[in-house]
Design a protein around this motif. Structure first.
Motif, PDB file in Angstrom:
ATOM      1  N   TYR A  92      26.631  -1.835  31.310  1.00 46.76           N
ATOM      2  CA  TYR A  92      27.577  -2.816  31.848  1.00 46.76           C
ATOM      3  C   TYR A  92      27.879  -2.503  33.317  1.00 46.76           C
ATOM      4  N   ASN A 194      36.043  -4.974  27.954  1.00 48.44           N
ATOM      5  CA  ASN A 194      35.430  -4.939  26.633  1.00 48.44           C
ATOM      6  C   ASN A 194      36.455  -5.534  25.675  1.00 48.44           C
ATOM      7  N   PHE A 197      36.797  -7.922  19.692  1.00 52.91           N
ATOM      8  CA  PHE A 197      35.814  -8.887  19.213  1.00 52.91           C
ATOM      9  C   PHE A 197      36.291  -9.687  18.009  1.00 52.91           C
ATOM     10  N   LEU A 264      32.406  -8.517  28.660  1.00 54.54           N
ATOM     11  CA  LEU A 264      31.404  -8.533  27.603  1.00 54.54           C
ATOM     12  C   LEU A 264      31.656  -9.723  26.683  1.00 54.54           C
ATOM     13  N   SER A 266      30.324 -10.664  22.727  1.00 52.49           N
ATOM     14  CA  SER A 266      29.575 -10.021  21.646  1.00 52.49           C
ATOM     15  C   SER A 266      28.529 -10.931  21.013  1.00 52.49           C
ATOM     16  N   LYS A 267      28.817 -12.232  20.909  1.00 50.17           N
ATOM     17  CA  LYS A 267      27.908 -13.130  20.196  1.00 50.17           C
ATOM     18  C   LYS A 267      27.530 -14.322  21.060  1.00 50.17           C
ATOM     19  N   SER A 268      26.236 -14.627  21.105  1.00 48.15           N
ATOM     20  CA  SER A 268      25.740 -15.696  21.969  1.00 48.15           C
ATOM     21  C   SER A 268      26.293 -17.057  21.582  1.00 48.15           C
ATOM     22  N   SER A 290      22.037 -10.690  30.021  1.00 45.69           N
ATOM     23  CA  SER A 290      21.742 -10.117  28.706  1.00 45.69           C
ATOM     24  C   SER A 290      21.493  -8.622  28.821  1.00 45.69           C
ATOM     25  N   LYS A 296      20.432  -4.000  19.101  1.00 47.55           N
ATOM     26  CA  LYS A 296      21.642  -4.728  19.437  1.00 47.55           C
ATOM     27  C   LYS A 296      21.477  -5.462  20.770  1.00 47.55           C
ATOM     28  N   SER A 298      23.725  -7.765  23.574  1.00 44.89           N
ATOM     29  CA  SER A 298      25.026  -8.265  24.014  1.00 44.89           C
ATOM     30  C   SER A 298      24.833  -8.903  25.371  1.00 44.89           C
ATOM     31  N   ARG A 299      25.911  -9.402  25.951  1.00 50.41           N
ATOM     32  CA  ARG A 299      25.784 -10.048  27.247  1.00 50.41           C
ATOM     33  C   ARG A 299      27.087  -9.936  28.023  1.00 50.41           C
TER      34      ARG A 299
END
Length: 319
Positions: A92, A194, A197, A264, A266-268, A290, A296, A298-299
């Motif tokens: 990151y 961060n 989530f 961050l 967590s899920k697209s 990405s 794993k 993440s993006r």
């Protein structure tokens, strides 16, 4: 013993500047952190490793990595607080550095002229550690948890290289992100985050069960996070999307105070809603980066309110 696996020498999915791309050299890590020796065992494939479902083993491994790769003399966290996977956190910071370099003719700005804000610094203080030790950046770390701030402060105070670069602040109003933290005379080149989530404790526990199941451990029957985590670190009402909606809309108030906001994701599948929020506040530029670590993905979502001309004017402060 299961047939020995042939592993690549480089974890190619990690950022090229990431110090954690090579496989763990346990002899080197044990040399700087002898306590790690107790947890290193030969796995079924004949490789040296640790039990990644063991929270204590993961924490000691982190301590060794931070001492070996980033020069820390002291690092510790309270029991049951989030123990971050360092390779992903380092990625990151390196990708965030790339964002700043794109505004600076491809040159990464380094040193104390760069000011960053870590939203949710946590007890581990990991982003300020990596950003300060890799690039010499200054950080303000903010959190709503007094225990986390106390722990991060202890880490900073016991590492002279951090004391002049890292400031910790308690967010008194948990409903705010930037308000109450960013002061009227401050300018930040970058924010990192961060976010929590999950939307509930039950959802966070379900995530733990899935993780432990992948580790093929009987501990999945009695779940305990191998990376730890307090409720405010893992979940909030509405989950990640609600948190980022608040962050995005509040960032508009600081449009000229910060060059780049990032977080961050967590899920697209959450990205379309996030793009919608960013369109609502008229962000002038949005980037999605990405990242990969093992299996794993993440993006990072990044946005700015500055025009290209304003971005060029902004970086003159770095000179």
């Amino acid at each position: 013993m299961v047939k020995k696996k042939i592993h690549p020498t480089i974890k190619s999915k990690l950022h090229p500047r990431n110090k954690n791309r090579e496989r763990y050299e346990f002899k080197q890590l044990i040399a700087v952190c002898p306590e790690l020796n107790e947890f290193v065992r030969e796995n079924p494939y004949g490789d040296e490793s640790i039990d990644f479902s063991d929270a204590k083993a993961v924490k000691i491994l982190n301590t060794a990595i931070l001492k070996s790769h980033y020069g820390l003399g002291y690092w510790d966290i309270p029991a049951n607080y989030l123990c971050p996977p360092i390779p992903g956190r380092a990625d990151y910071i390196h990708y965030a550095a790339d964002i700043l370099s794109n505004c600076n003719a491809g040159k990464i700005p380094t040193g104390s002229s760069i000011n960053c804000l870590d939203v949710g610094v946590g007890a581990n203080c990991i982003y300020p550690i990596i950003g300060s030790m890799e690039y010499g950046w200054n950080f303000v770390g903010a959190d709503i948890d007094p225990t986390a701030i106390d722990s991060a402060t202890r880490i900073v105070n016991q590492n002279p290289a951090l004391t002049e670069r890292v400031t910790l602040r308690l967010q008194a109003n948990p409903k705010n992100i930037f308000t109450g933290i960013i002061q009227s005379n401050e300018r930040f080149d970058l924010t990192v985050c961060n976010p929590p989530f999950h939307a509930s404790a039950a959802e966070a526990q379900a995530g733990t069960l899935r993780k432990l199941s992948k580790l093929n451990t009987q501990k999945a029957k009695s779940p305990k996070l191998n990376f730890g985590g307090q409720s405010n670190e893992l979940w909030c009402e509405g989950g990640e999307v609600a948190f980022l909606k608040t962050m995005i809309h509040e960032s508009k108030q600081f449009a000229k105070t910060c060059s780049w906001f990032t977080s961050l994701v967590s899920k697209s599948e959450r990205l379309p809603l996030i793009y919608k929020f960013l369109k609502q506040i008229d962000a002038t530029e949005v980037q999605t980066i990405s990242m990969g670590q093992g299996n794993k993905v993440s993006r990072i979502i990044a946005w700015t309110f500055l025009s290209k001309v304003e971005q060029k004017e902004w970086i003159q402060r770095w000179k």
